[in-house]
Design an enzyme around this catalytic site. Structure first.
Site: not given
Ligand code: NAD
Ligand code: DAU
Length: 353
Positions: A163, A159, A133-135
């Site tokens: 990561k 989180y 992630t970019d975080e």
């Molecule tokens: P998600 O939470 O939707 O999915 C995570 C999956 O991992 C789920 O299916 C869960 O059952 C599985 N999991 C959790 N713990 C586990 C374990 N111990 N063993 C096996 N499986 C397990 O997450 P996502 O949003 O699809 O993110 C996927 C990946 O991409 C993560 O590594 C996250 O850090 C990264 N990522 C997400 C975003 C985003 O915007 N969602 C952006 C950048 C990177």
């Molecule tokens: O940047 C990549 C990341 O993006 C991933 O690594 C994470 O897995 C993914 O969950 C996401 O993280 P964020 O914290 O940016 O996503 P989230 O959807 O939780 O929140 C997006 C923005 O919106 C953040 O600034 C918080 C805000 N927010 C979120 C929720 C759930 C609100 O204002 N209200 C809300 O109810």
């Protein structure tokens, strides 16, 4: 030939598996614990498809990973599995340390043993692709340049710290043992099958239920947004052509303030499903801010474009229209996710005969 995917029942992982099998006949072995975020209903279209082998299990289970590697002999491991929600990491960080840190360590050790025993050709072809992630880079000031791969790591939430730790482990396993790794650091994804605890799907489902749309703090926090299938395409490009030991930033060149995201979602719902009670934006409610809330993320995605020719295919305007429409077209998916009913389906579907 096969690949082993972890977390392939989650949001990005399930999009990746579907996308992969639309373009290739190479088997995907999908290891997922099915935590609250894992939903096999996302992969229902693959029922009966021999190219998808689902295994319910934990990435911290070393013996299981050894067994899967020995049995399926994958040419690559694409690691998505993680605890992914920042708010959950604030209220309960332990699960993040276990899955994101210990789980990645376990996979690296199992992959190292598997890779070490390979012949030279298989060794050269093997890849461990770590999805991150970019975080990990922390928070930008308004006039800072976007994150490049060379930015120092400054994670601010449990989180992002977990990561960042996993990224460092992956880097060290390459540097010390020569394990052929690539890491990608991506910005905020959105699209189908996004669990409605995250901003965009939460706003859609709350608006349709006439519930408040909770905007943290002043709503001026900035994120870069990328349509999920563009992320999948970028991962395929890095897996195929990324240089070993390198990291690639992936982003949509699309910085937006949260409040503007929420207003865009409201405007699309007004267009697609007008509410007789009035515009959906009436439901916007400012609430207490997230502790330690990062102010701005932005991605410089020039490296992946220059080296591998990847650029996002969707603009935010096209991607968000598709996304809102997808949620309107899939009310059953939404209601089963909200009620937790999808977990009963899994029990029934995968119960021992
Ligand atoms: P998600 O939470 O939707 O999915 C995570 C999956 O991992 C789920 O299916 C869960 O059952 C599985 N999991 C959790 N713990 C586990 C374990 N111990 N063993 C096996 N499986 C397990 O997450 P996502 O949003 O699809 O993110 C996927 C990946 O991409 C993560 O590594 C996250 O850090 C990264 N990522 C997400 C975003 C985003 O915007 N969602 C952006 C950048 C990177
Ligand atoms: O940047 C990549 C990341 O993006 C991933 O690594 C994470 O897995 C993914 O969950 C996401 O993280 P964020 O914290 O940016 O996503 P989230 O959807 O939780 O929140 C997006 C923005 O919106 C953040 O600034 C918080 C805000 N927010 C979120 C929720 C759930 C609100 O204002 N209200 C809300 O109810």
């Amino acid at each position: 030939m096969s690949i082993l995917v972890t977390g392939g029942a989650g949001f990005i992982g399930s999009n990746f598996v579907l996308d992969w099998l639309r373009q290739s006949d190479e088997t995907v072995v999908n290891l997922d614990l099915l935590s609250y975020a894992g939903n096999l209903e996302n992969l229902k279209s693959l029922d009966g498809d021999a190219r998808h082998v689902f295994v319910q299990g934990d990435i911290c289970d070393h013996a299981l990973i050894d067994k899967l590697l020995a049995e399926h002999r994958p040419r690559a491991l694409v690691h998505f599995a993680a605890e992914s929600h920042v708010d959950r990491s604030i209220s309960g960080p332990a699960a993040f340390m276990r899955t994101n840190v210990e789980g990645t360590f376990t996979l690296l050790e199992a992959a190292r043993a598997y890779w070490t025993a390979m012949d030279d050709a298989a060794k050269a072809a093997f890849r461990f692709h770590h999805v991150s992630t970019d975080e990990v880079y922390g928070s930008l000031k308004p006039c800072d340049p976007p994150f490049a791969e060379t930015n120092p790591y400054e994670p601010n939430s449990p989180y992002s710290a977990s990561k960042a730790a996993s990224d460092h482990l992956v880097r060290a396993w390459h540097h010390t043992y020569g394990l052929p790794v690539v890491t990608t650091n991506c910005s905020n994804n959105y699209g189908p099958y996004h669990f409605p605890e995250k901003l965009i799907p939460l706003m859609i489902v709350n608006a349709l239920a006439a519930k408040p749309l909770p905007v943290y703090g002043d709503g001026q926090q900035i994120r870069d947004w990328l349509y999920v299938t563009d992320h999948c395409a970028a991962i395929r490009a890095v897996l195929a052509g990324g240089r070993l030991g390198e990291t690639y930033n992936i982003g949509g060149w699309n910085e937006m303030a949260n409040i503007d995201i929420v207003k865009t979602v409201c405007a699309l719902l007004d267009e697609f499903r007008p509410d007789p009670a009035g515009p959906y934006a009436r439901l916007i409610t400012y609430v207490k801010d997230r502790p330690g809330h990062d102010r701005r993320y932005a991605i410089d995605a020039r490296k992946i474009e220059q080296e591998l020719g990847w650029r996002p295919a969707e603009t935010f305007a096209t991607g968000i229209r598709k996304t809102v429409q997808w949620y309107l077209d899939h009310p059953e998916w939404v209601s089963r996710v909200q009620s937790g009913a999808y977990r009963d389906w899994v029990k029934q579907q995968y119960a021992a005969p």
